[in-house]
Design an enzyme around this catalytic site. Structure first.
Site, PDB file in Angstrom:
ATOM      1  N   HIS A   4      -3.133 -39.103 -72.279  1.00 13.30           N
ATOM      2  CA  HIS A   4      -3.575 -39.298 -70.896  1.00 13.30           C
ATOM      3  C   HIS A   4      -3.534 -40.789 -70.499  1.00 13.30           C
ATOM      4  O   HIS A   4      -2.876 -41.177 -69.533  1.00 13.30           O
ATOM      5  CB  HIS A   4      -5.033 -38.835 -70.728  1.00 13.30           C
ATOM      6  CG  HIS A   4      -5.303 -37.420 -71.102  1.00 13.30           C
ATOM      7  ND1 HIS A   4      -4.898 -36.354 -70.349  1.00 13.30           N
ATOM      8  CD2 HIS A   4      -5.989 -36.888 -72.155  1.00 13.30           C
ATOM      9  CE1 HIS A   4      -5.322 -35.227 -70.903  1.00 13.30           C
ATOM     10  NE2 HIS A   4      -5.986 -35.520 -72.004  1.00 13.30           N
TER      11      HIS A   4
HETATM   12  C1  BDR Z   1      -9.610 -38.586 -70.010  1.00  6.20           C
HETATM   13  O1  BDR Z   1     -10.872 -38.286 -70.596  1.00  6.20           O
HETATM   14  C2  BDR Z   1     -11.045 -39.016 -71.778  1.00  6.20           C
HETATM   15  O2  BDR Z   1     -11.542 -38.184 -72.797  1.00  6.20           O
HETATM   16  C3  BDR Z   1      -9.699 -39.593 -72.144  1.00  6.20           C
HETATM   17  O3  BDR Z   1      -9.877 -40.854 -72.765  1.00  6.20           O
HETATM   18  C4  BDR Z   1      -9.017 -39.724 -70.808  1.00  6.20           C
HETATM   19  O4  BDR Z   1      -9.359 -40.940 -70.187  1.00  6.20           O
HETATM   20  C5  BDR Z   1      -8.777 -37.315 -70.028  1.00  6.20           C
HETATM   21  O5  BDR Z   1      -9.416 -36.311 -69.283  1.00  6.20           O
END
Ligand code: BDR
Ligand code: CA
Length: 310
Positions: free
Chosen positions: A240
């Site tokens: 992500h």
């Molecule tokens: C986002 O949530 C966090 O757990 C990850 O680092 C990312 O920024 C994904 O939904």
């Protein structure tokens, strides 16, 4: 021959497995110059996010990048972490030595404001965590939309289901009031949501190929992935936060649509839901990524981090 000077960026993080990889990517991409990192409660508490961030920077030999700790929780709601996903220390179990590196006295929102004033019209803020720091910065400095060049946000789920509830993506879910303040502002926002981030994945097979390599980037990715592949037993996980960093460097990696973004701040199960309203040229219009060139991203990620995964 003249080469373009790198774009100054601040990363706002809750380090976090994929935040750690995003920090590494930002430090290694020639298009970006990381002038600071701000931390916030999200995947882990703010102290742990700060410590993890400093240790990751030290591993990357980037310990001179200033780190500014920020909000210790959401604006209104109780904090909810994601340790089950990121492992007990937030770094997937990877243990890194402490960093002698630089800490900043300023609180994260003030650090963001000062940097935006110093780099007026040039600074790109990359938000990889709940938006508490940016919301406070906006409340303290209403001129921020004029001062920042762009804000790239990993957050939201516009055309797909959420990952923390069926409706919401984690970063928006944790602090929806902060997200609403940010989304209603005139900041030039690009949302990199689950619509695109779940399409860029690091697989068990790629992990196997990186194991045994002896350079910091390989040690980082093999170490932070242990929790996912050995404990959670998944076959792949989404990159992500690295995708948001990549977009800050190479904006046309994603296809975007202009829209007004509305955040659900209710008290019911849909809290944190993000909706795009195609408004037709309104002043508060933002960009929402709906397409991504996966192959180009993987090539960029692999090249910058020297990983044999293409
Ligand atoms: C986002 O949530 C966090 O757990 C990850 O680092 C990312 O920024 C994904 O939904
Ligand atoms: Ca994150």
């Amino acid at each position: 021959m003249t080469s373009k000077s790198p774009t100054p960026v601040i990363l706002d993080v809750d380090t976090g497995v994929d935040d750690a990889l995003a920090i590494a990517l930002a430090c290694r991409l020639a298009e970006l110059e990381v002038i600071g990192v701000t931390t916030v409660a999200g995947n882990v508490d703010q102290q742990r996010a700060t410590e993890n961030t400093r240790r990751v920077l030290h591993l990357l030999d980037a310990g001179d990048v200033p780190v500014a700790p920020g909000m210790t929780g959401p604006l209104i709601r109780p904090h909810r972490d994601a340790l089950a996903y990121h492992g007990p220390n937030g770094l997937g179990g990877l243990e890194l030595p402490p960093s002698p590196g630089r800490m900043v006295g300023a609180h994260a929102p003030e650090f963001i404001i000062q940097a935006a004033q110093e780099h007026e019209g040039e600074l790109v803020l990359i938000c990889l965590a709940p938006l508490s720091n940016l919301a406070v910065a906006l409340l303290l400095e209403p001129e921020l939309p004029r001062l920042l060049k762009r804000v790239v946000i990993m957050g939201g789920a516009f055309t797909v289901a959420g990952n923390i509830t069926p409706w919401a993506e984690f970063n928006i879910f944790v602090d929806p009031e902060a997200a609403a303040i940010v989304a209603r502002s005139q900041l030039p926002l690009t949302f990199i949501g689950l619509d695109v981030t779940t399409r860029v994945r690091f697989t068990r097979e790629q992990w196997e190929r990186c194991r045994g390599l002896d350079h910091p980037e390989a040690r980082l990715i093999t170490g932070v992935s242990v929790w996912a592949f050995e404990h959670r037993q998944v076959d792949a996980y989404a990159l992500h936060d690295p995708l948001a960093v990549a977009v800050a460097a190479v904006p046309d990696l994603v296809g975007v649509e202009p829209a007004e973004v509305v955040i659900d701040t209710g008290l019911w199960s849909t809290a944190g839901q993000t909706k795009m309203v195609r408004s037709g040229g309104q002043a508060s219009e933002h960009l929402v990524a709906l397409e991504v060139d996966v192959e180009r991203f993987v090539a960029l990620f692999a090249g910058a981090l020297r990983l044999p995964i293409v």
